[in-house]
Design a protein around this motif. Structure first.
Motif, mmCIF file in Angstrom:
data_model
loop_
_atom_site.group_PDB
_atom_site.id
_atom_site.type_symbol
_atom_site.label_atom_id
_atom_site.label_comp_id
_atom_site.label_asym_id
_atom_site.label_seq_id
_atom_site.Cartn_x
_atom_site.Cartn_y
_atom_site.Cartn_z
ATOM 1 N N LEU A 48 0.842 -1.185 0.000
ATOM 2 C CA LEU A 48 0.000 0.000 0.000
ATOM 3 C C LEU A 48 0.887 1.248 0.000
ATOM 4 C CD1 LEU A 48 -2.577 -1.117 2.728
ATOM 5 C CD2 LEU A 48 -2.948 -1.088 0.252
ATOM 6 N N HIS A 49 0.292 2.367 -0.343
ATOM 7 C CA HIS A 49 1.049 3.614 -0.440
ATOM 8 C C HIS A 49 0.442 4.670 0.463
ATOM 9 C CE1 HIS A 49 3.538 2.355 -3.922
ATOM 10 N NE2 HIS A 49 2.523 1.527 -4.086
ATOM 11 N N MET A 50 1.301 5.377 1.167
ATOM 12 C CA MET A 50 0.869 6.398 2.123
ATOM 13 C C MET A 50 1.081 7.788 1.541
ATOM 14 S SD MET A 50 2.207 7.049 6.045
ATOM 15 C CE MET A 50 3.524 8.225 5.704
ATOM 16 N N ALA A 51 0.120 8.651 1.758
ATOM 17 C CA ALA A 51 0.249 10.069 1.425
ATOM 18 C C ALA A 51 -0.052 10.883 2.668
ATOM 19 C CB ALA A 51 -0.689 10.461 0.290
ATOM 20 N N VAL A 52 0.525 12.063 2.737
ATOM 21 C CA VAL A 52 0.425 12.908 3.921
ATOM 22 C C VAL A 52 -0.466 14.104 3.633
ATOM 23 C CG1 VAL A 52 1.717 14.259 5.617
ATOM 24 C CG2 VAL A 52 2.721 12.181 4.645
ATOM 25 N N VAL A 53 -1.397 14.368 4.543
ATOM 26 C CA VAL A 53 -2.202 15.588 4.515
ATOM 27 C C VAL A 53 -1.462 16.630 5.334
ATOM 28 C CG1 VAL A 53 -4.439 16.618 5.023
ATOM 29 C CG2 VAL A 53 -4.289 14.186 4.388
ATOM 30 N N ARG A 54 -1.243 17.790 4.765
ATOM 31 C CA ARG A 54 -0.384 18.775 5.411
ATOM 32 C C ARG A 54 -1.147 20.057 5.733
ATOM 33 N NH1 ARG A 54 4.755 17.035 5.340
ATOM 34 N NH2 ARG A 54 5.196 15.253 3.991
#
Length: 803
Positions: A48-54
């Motif tokens: 799976l791939h993680m993305a960051v909410v900033r």
């Protein structure tokens, strides 16, 4: 390569041993052909791939995070906000105690919980079946906040915070003062004094490969993390602390790393978050930051209000520097500690009787500093070298002569700086003389290099650089310290198989510079074998002994010494066995080219000897593990014990030639020359490669590189279109030579070669531009020297009218 005489530590490798070949880098073809395996090339089934909410604002109260819309999207598997993450994760830990340098500590969560402290701060994470899906889901997360006024630009405060400490006490992260002598009396009685303000812009590191992590758990609850990282054991400790699990239940593996330059140390929230999300989802989770995310961080930004007192001959009598250093938001990353090193490095290689350094490190609503190559020493060099050139200009003297009159002579070394840092060795006069000869130095007075109508002027600049390397950052007498500090040891295991193949396992890592080649070369020299017979294992916490990874130019000087000691233990056992088989004395046995020799006559191959020893005594006799830490330091006139800090100091002289176009403000570097002393040079090819890279970085920081933001903290330098790196055609062919004064504190006589060249080149280019513009133009005092800044100087020289 030039050398000067020096006394080697007992039993150090001889010149014949270490100079017999310029070993090219291991796996060089894999790198240049695209065959090397980087973090993003590793993708197990089901990843799976993680993305960051900033954070969308630089400062605010975090009122809530709504991940519902993101979770409803196809392919999205999980999402976490800061409150949920805090149920599973402890706060991020400090690798080094801030109290050691009189700094405040903060509780820093992996994801923001109540407060937004910088634009881009992680506030939530989402995990999806692909990276594009994860990024789309991150964009669907809604962040509710109450915006507050940020502190982004210190000039907007209307007053220097270091002059009104009570009013701005909440902003002060650390206060560091270093003094020697009576600066007040020295300035009052000196025939001359000058003052200036030097501003150094925020900049970044821009590695080829950004940060990345891949986490997975096995059925026994053991965590494996592949990371583009330079310090795997520190990362393992951090994850153990934040995930609240034993260190021996975590394995960190570092594949090939596409550059680091200090960026890829611990302290980033994404490190434990990928591990947590992998555990919660039961699948491998990967995070690879984008280039825009990579450019969020930065470092080096400083304001120096400096002054120097001097006599008619240019002898420096006193130095005063009040430094304001905005390091962004509070962070557990070691980057903000560069501010301490800047203050502690003054006054460089110069013998100045009175010194007053006053540094105030301030928190702002900018992204936290990450570590940057040069690690604070570079900016100190820029300031002191600018001041020396200003003294020369004021008196009408050659800048080279002013330096020669003020450099510490060799008989004054080892020399204690006001901070407690110790310059262990060097021959500064020889460095200066050789660099000037190499560059065919002639003072230039802003003379035109082409026809007058071309409006092009030439300049030449000199800079002297010292670079403390190899250990801890705190310093000073033990009576003023909370506790003693010392550099950590490095450890290596050397083993030889039955067919004579050598394996080196080292706790230092290789972020791309090729230190594995140096370690192999050292082991091969001790065991008298060939390059093809040596393998080096690094960057795997399950396979190598603990170490500091890659930091502060320790890989060869400290890590290499551990390899040599372990290889010597193995060689001693081989020598004793060969003596037993041949009837010769052990001291008559030597190893060379994969052969065993008695009185220089081959008697058998090393492989035959190893095979016999394995079959008779067993493999245990051909394995050795040794640790090494540099010797304790003392200055010539120390009358008390000091904290153990950097054990060795590299030095160098840099000469830059430039052309400045008066019509456009563009500066072109036409020549870069360096003579460098990193102690004993183990592999000239690798050292020169490091120097070329550092000098290119220094040139970029002098002329192009700057991390810009709007007044609200919005980043303006998120791509290579806006963060300008020097290209190949922006740089001349660099000329590098070496002078060797072996360090008395390291086994090999080696010093560091990884950070030197950044500050020296920055300062030399800055001085060259000032020299080109001439005395009729205000001296440049801000980096980088972009064309608009140069044109502004020219306009001020002409009463506000651009030439």
């Amino acid at each position: 390569m030039s050398t000067t005489a020096g006394v080697l530590p007992e039993n150090a490798p001889t010149r014949a041993e270490t100079e017999r070949a310029r070993w090219p880098k291991y796996d060089a073809f894999a790198f240049i052909s695209g065959g090397a395996t980087y973090l993003d090339d590793i993708e197990p089934a089901g990843t799976l791939h993680m993305a960051v909410v900033r954070s969308p604002v630089a400062h605010g109260k975090l009122l809530g995070v709504d991940v519902g819309q993101a979770l409803a999207m196809d392919g999205v598997v999980a999402a976490l906000d800061g409150r949920e993450a805090a149920r599973h994760l402890a706060p991020m830990p400090y690798v080094q105690n801030p109290e050691d340098i009189d700094a405040r500590t903060f509780s820093v969560p992996a994801l923001a919980v109540d407060e937004l402290r910088w634009l881009g701060e992680p506030v939530a994470v989402v995990v999806a079946e692909s990276a594009p899906l994860a990024q789309a889901a991150a964009a669907a997360v809604r962040v509710r906040y109450e915006e507050l006024r940020p502190v982004v630009d210190l000039d907007e405060l209307g007053v220097d915070p270091s002059d009104d400490e009570e009013r701005f006490a909440d902003l002060v992260l650390a206060a560091n003062d270093f003094t020697r002598g009576d600066t007040g009396s020295a300035f009052a009685s000196a025939p001359h004094s000058l003052r200036t303000t030097v501003r150094i812009a925020r900049s970044s590191t821009a590695p080829m490969e950004p940060r990345g992590y891949l986490a997975s758990w096995d059925s026994d609850g053991r965590l494996t993390v592949h990371a583009s990282h330079q310090q795997p054991f520190q990362l393992r400790w951090e994850l153990s602390t934040v995930l609240r699990m034993p260190e021996d239940s975590i394995r960190v593996v570092v594949p090939q790393v596409g550059g680091s330059f200090g960026l890829k140390m611990t302290g980033f929230g994404e490190e434990p978050l990928v591990c947590l999300l992998s555990k919660l989802t039961g699948r491998p989770v990967k995070f690879v930051e984008s280039r825009a995310e990579c450019f969020l961080g930065g470092g080096r930004e400083q304001i120096h209000r400096a002054a120097v007192a001097f006599d008619d001959q240019g002898r420096l009598l006193a130095l005063r520097d009040h430094i304001t250093i905005p390091v962004g938001a509070a962070s557990t990353s070691p980057g903000w500690r560069m501010a301490y090193v800047t203050a502690a490095t003054f006054p460089g290689a110069y013998d100045i009787p009175a010194v007053e350094i006053r540094s105030r490190v301030l928190l702002t609503n900018q992204p936290p500093w990450h570590s940057c190559r040069g690690y604070g020493k570079d900016t100190a060099i820029v300031v002191i070298e600018r001041l020396v050139d200003m003294v020369a200009a004021h008196l009408g003297l050659d800048p080279a002569d002013v330096r020669r009159r003020n450099l510490l002579p060799s008989d004054r070394l080892p020399h204690r700086l006001p901070s407690g840092y110790l310059i262990d060795s060097g021959d500064f006069g020889a460095l200066l003389d050789r660099a000037l000869a190499l560059a065919d130095y002639r003072p230039v007075k802003g003379t035109r290099a082409a026809a007058p109508e071309d409006d092009v002027v030439e300049g030449v600049g000199i800079a002297f650089e010292i670079t403390p390397e190899g250990g801890g950052h705190p310093s000073g007498p033990l009576r003023t310290a909370p506790r003693p500090t010392a550099p950590a040891p490095e450890t290596a295991t050397v083993s030889v198989s039955a067919d004579g193949r050598v394996e080196v396992r080292s706790g230092v890592t290789n972020p791309g510079g090729g230190n594995d080649t140096s370690l192999a070369q050292l082991a091969a020299d001790e065991l008298g074998t060939t390059r093809a017979m040596v393998t080096v294992v690094q960057g795997d916490t399950d396979r190598v002994p603990p170490g500091t990874g890659h930091a502060s130019s320790r890989a060869t000087a400290v890590g290499g010494a551990a390899v040599v000691l372990a290889a010597r233990d193995v060689a001693s056992r081989l020598r004793a066995w060969a003596a037993e088989r041949t009837g010769a004395r052990p001291d008559e046995i030597t190893f060379a080219g994969g052969r065993v020799e008695v009185d220089r006559r081959p008697v058998m191959t090393l492989a035959d000897l190893c095979s016999d020893l394995h079959s008779t005594a067993g493999a245990a006799d051909l394995v050795a593990t040794r640790s090494y830490v540099p010797q304790t330091q003392r200055g010539l006139n120390d009358n008390e014990e000091y904290r153990y800090t950097y054990p060795y100091v590299s030095s160098g002289v840099y000469v830059a030639r430039v052309l400045v176009d008066l019509a456009t403000g563009k500066t072109t570097i036409t020549g870069l020359f360096a003579v460098h002393d990193c102690g004993r040079v183990i592999n000239p090819t690798l050292v020169e490669g490091q120097m070329h890279g550092a000098m290119a970085m220094g040139a970029g920081l002098a002329l192009f590189e700057e991390s810009l933001s709007d007044a609200d903290g919005s980043p303006l330098s998120s791509t290579f279109k806006h963060y300008l790196l020097p290209r190949a055609n922006d740089l001349p062919s660099m000329v590098v030579e070496h002078i060797e004064t072996p360090s008395p504190h390291t086994l090999l006589g080696a010093k560091g070669a990884g950070e030197a060249g950044v500050g020296g080149t920055m300062a030399a280019v800055l001085n060259a531009v000032a020299n080109a513009l001439g005395p009729g133009c205000p001296p440049p005092t801000a980096l980088p020297l972009t064309p608009p800044r140069v044109l502004d100087l020219l306009a001020r020289a002409h009463g506000g009218i651009k030439p």
